[in-house]
Design a protein around this motif. Sequence first.
Motif, PDB file in Angstrom:
ATOM      1  N   GLN A   1     -16.147  12.526  41.453  1.00  0.00           N
ATOM      2  CA  GLN A   1     -16.773  12.138  40.246  1.00  0.00           C
ATOM      3  C   GLN A   1     -16.197  13.113  38.943  1.00  0.00           C
ATOM      4  OE1 GLN A   1     -20.957  13.056  40.003  1.00  0.00           O
ATOM      5  NE2 GLN A   1     -20.902  13.703  37.627  1.00  0.00           N
ATOM      6  N   ASN A   2     -15.891  14.377  39.244  1.00  0.00           N
ATOM      7  CA  ASN A   2     -15.238  15.125  38.297  1.00  0.00           C
ATOM      8  C   ASN A   2     -13.766  15.065  38.224  1.00  0.00           C
ATOM      9  OD1 ASN A   2     -17.593  16.635  38.185  1.00  0.00           O
ATOM     10  ND2 ASN A   2     -16.696  18.580  39.380  1.00  0.00           N
ATOM     11  N   ARG A   3     -13.079  14.334  39.210  1.00  0.00           N
ATOM     12  CA  ARG A   3     -11.838  13.758  39.023  1.00  0.00           C
ATOM     13  C   ARG A   3     -11.684  12.683  38.217  1.00  0.00           C
ATOM     14  NH1 ARG A   3      -8.868  10.740  42.297  1.00  0.00           N
ATOM     15  NH2 ARG A   3      -6.551  11.108  41.988  1.00  0.00           N
ATOM     16  N   GLU A   4     -12.680  11.895  38.294  1.00  0.00           N
ATOM     17  CA  GLU A   4     -12.685  10.595  37.267  1.00  0.00           C
ATOM     18  C   GLU A   4     -12.874  10.838  36.090  1.00  0.00           C
ATOM     19  OE1 GLU A   4     -15.447   7.633  39.214  1.00  0.00           O
ATOM     20  OE2 GLU A   4     -14.575   7.587  41.164  1.00  0.00           O
ATOM     21  N   GLU A   5     -13.805  11.870  35.657  1.00  0.00           N
ATOM     22  CA  GLU A   5     -14.166  12.204  34.576  1.00  0.00           C
ATOM     23  C   GLU A   5     -12.984  12.987  34.041  1.00  0.00           C
ATOM     24  OE1 GLU A   5     -17.622  14.728  34.658  1.00  0.00           O
ATOM     25  OE2 GLU A   5     -18.941  13.221  35.037  1.00  0.00           O
TER      26      GLU A   5
ATOM     27  N   THR B   1     -13.925  22.150  40.250  1.00  0.00           N
ATOM     28  CA  THR B   1     -13.217  21.074  40.766  1.00  0.00           C
ATOM     29  C   THR B   1     -11.855  21.401  41.466  1.00  0.00           C
ATOM     30  OG1 THR B   1     -14.236  19.965  38.977  1.00  0.00           O
ATOM     31  CG2 THR B   1     -12.285  18.839  39.824  1.00  0.00           C
ATOM     32  N   ILE B   2     -11.289  22.538  40.894  1.00  0.00           N
ATOM     33  CA  ILE B   2     -10.009  23.127  41.303  1.00  0.00           C
ATOM     34  C   ILE B   2     -10.426  23.655  42.772  1.00  0.00           C
ATOM     35  CG2 ILE B   2      -8.403  24.699  40.980  1.00  0.00           C
ATOM     36  CD1 ILE B   2      -8.685  24.560  37.966  1.00  0.00           C
ATOM     37  N   ILE B   3     -11.271  24.429  42.927  1.00  0.00           N
ATOM     38  CA  ILE B   3     -12.096  24.950  44.242  1.00  0.00           C
ATOM     39  C   ILE B   3     -12.198  23.901  45.133  1.00  0.00           C
ATOM     40  CG2 ILE B   3     -13.587  26.236  45.529  1.00  0.00           C
ATOM     41  CD1 ILE B   3     -13.765  27.860  43.008  1.00  0.00           C
ATOM     42  N   LEU B   4     -12.644  22.956  44.754  1.00  0.00           N
ATOM     43  CA  LEU B   4     -13.056  21.617  45.533  1.00  0.00           C
ATOM     44  C   LEU B   4     -12.051  20.990  46.226  1.00  0.00           C
ATOM     45  CD1 LEU B   4     -16.466  20.238  43.914  1.00  0.00           C
ATOM     46  CD2 LEU B   4     -16.295  21.636  46.091  1.00  0.00           C
ATOM     47  N   ALA B   5     -10.974  20.820  45.224  1.00  0.00           N
ATOM     48  CA  ALA B   5      -9.768  20.167  45.418  1.00  0.00           C
ATOM     49  C   ALA B   5      -8.883  20.800  46.517  1.00  0.00           C
ATOM     50  CB  ALA B   5      -8.786  19.877  44.284  1.00  0.00           C
ATOM     51  N   HIS B   6      -8.936  22.084  46.563  1.00  0.00           N
ATOM     52  CA  HIS B   6      -8.354  22.928  47.697  1.00  0.00           C
ATOM     53  C   HIS B   6      -8.905  22.696  48.943  1.00  0.00           C
ATOM     54  CE1 HIS B   6      -5.742  26.274  48.997  1.00  0.00           C
ATOM     55  NE2 HIS B   6      -6.811  26.568  49.537  1.00  0.00           N
ATOM     56  N   LEU B   7     -10.228  22.609  48.912  1.00  0.00           N
ATOM     57  CA  LEU B   7     -11.239  22.662  50.211  1.00  0.00           C
ATOM     58  C   LEU B   7     -11.224  21.213  50.817  1.00  0.00           C
ATOM     59  CD1 LEU B   7     -14.121  24.988  49.190  1.00  0.00           C
ATOM     60  CD2 LEU B   7     -12.092  25.792  50.491  1.00  0.00           C
TER      61      LEU B   7
ATOM     62  N   HIS C   1     -20.330  17.085  52.253  1.00  0.00           N
ATOM     63  CA  HIS C   1     -20.037  15.465  51.714  1.00  0.00           C
ATOM     64  C   HIS C   1     -20.429  15.611  50.422  1.00  0.00           C
ATOM     65  CE1 HIS C   1     -19.116  13.859  55.648  1.00  0.00           C
ATOM     66  NE2 HIS C   1     -20.116  14.406  56.076  1.00  0.00           N
ATOM     67  N   LEU C   2     -21.521  16.293  49.741  1.00  0.00           N
ATOM     68  CA  LEU C   2     -22.132  16.156  48.413  1.00  0.00           C
ATOM     69  C   LEU C   2     -20.734  16.903  47.696  1.00  0.00           C
ATOM     70  CD1 LEU C   2     -24.484  15.790  46.810  1.00  0.00           C
ATOM     71  CD2 LEU C   2     -25.472  18.166  47.306  1.00  0.00           C
ATOM     72  N   GLY C   3     -20.154  17.935  48.099  1.00  0.00           N
ATOM     73  CA  GLY C   3     -18.817  18.562  47.472  1.00  0.00           C
ATOM     74  C   GLY C   3     -17.746  17.420  47.160  1.00  0.00           C
TER      75      GLY C   3
END
Length: 110
Positions: free
Chosen positions: A90-94, A14-20, A82-84
């Motif tokens: 989803q991960n952020r909400e969780e 999730t940290i990586i996705l947030a950066h991207l 888009h899937l990412g």
Amino acid sequence: MSIASDLIRGHTETIILAHLIHNDSYGYEINKSIQEKTDNQYELKEATLYSAFRRLETGGFITSYWGDQTTGARRRYYKITHLGRALYEQNREEWQTAKELITKLIEIGE
């Protein structure tokens, strides 16, 4: 800080996705950003970072491509799909829900 590492470890992807979300990037730049944002209190190990990249790419959450640097080592850039983006949301909400529950469970009543 082993406690911080244990708490953060499950959120590496999730940290990586947030950066991207903001822009394409490469491993060293992402790790440097993590260090800066945490005032050098947290750093991903290289093996952890690249294992997460492989899992995310295999799952279709990111894609990678080679940069076109003319000097220095060639860099592999990562781009969120888009899937990412959906997984990040989803991960952020969780995470928000988990934070609220943990706070309720560990706070001492007044």
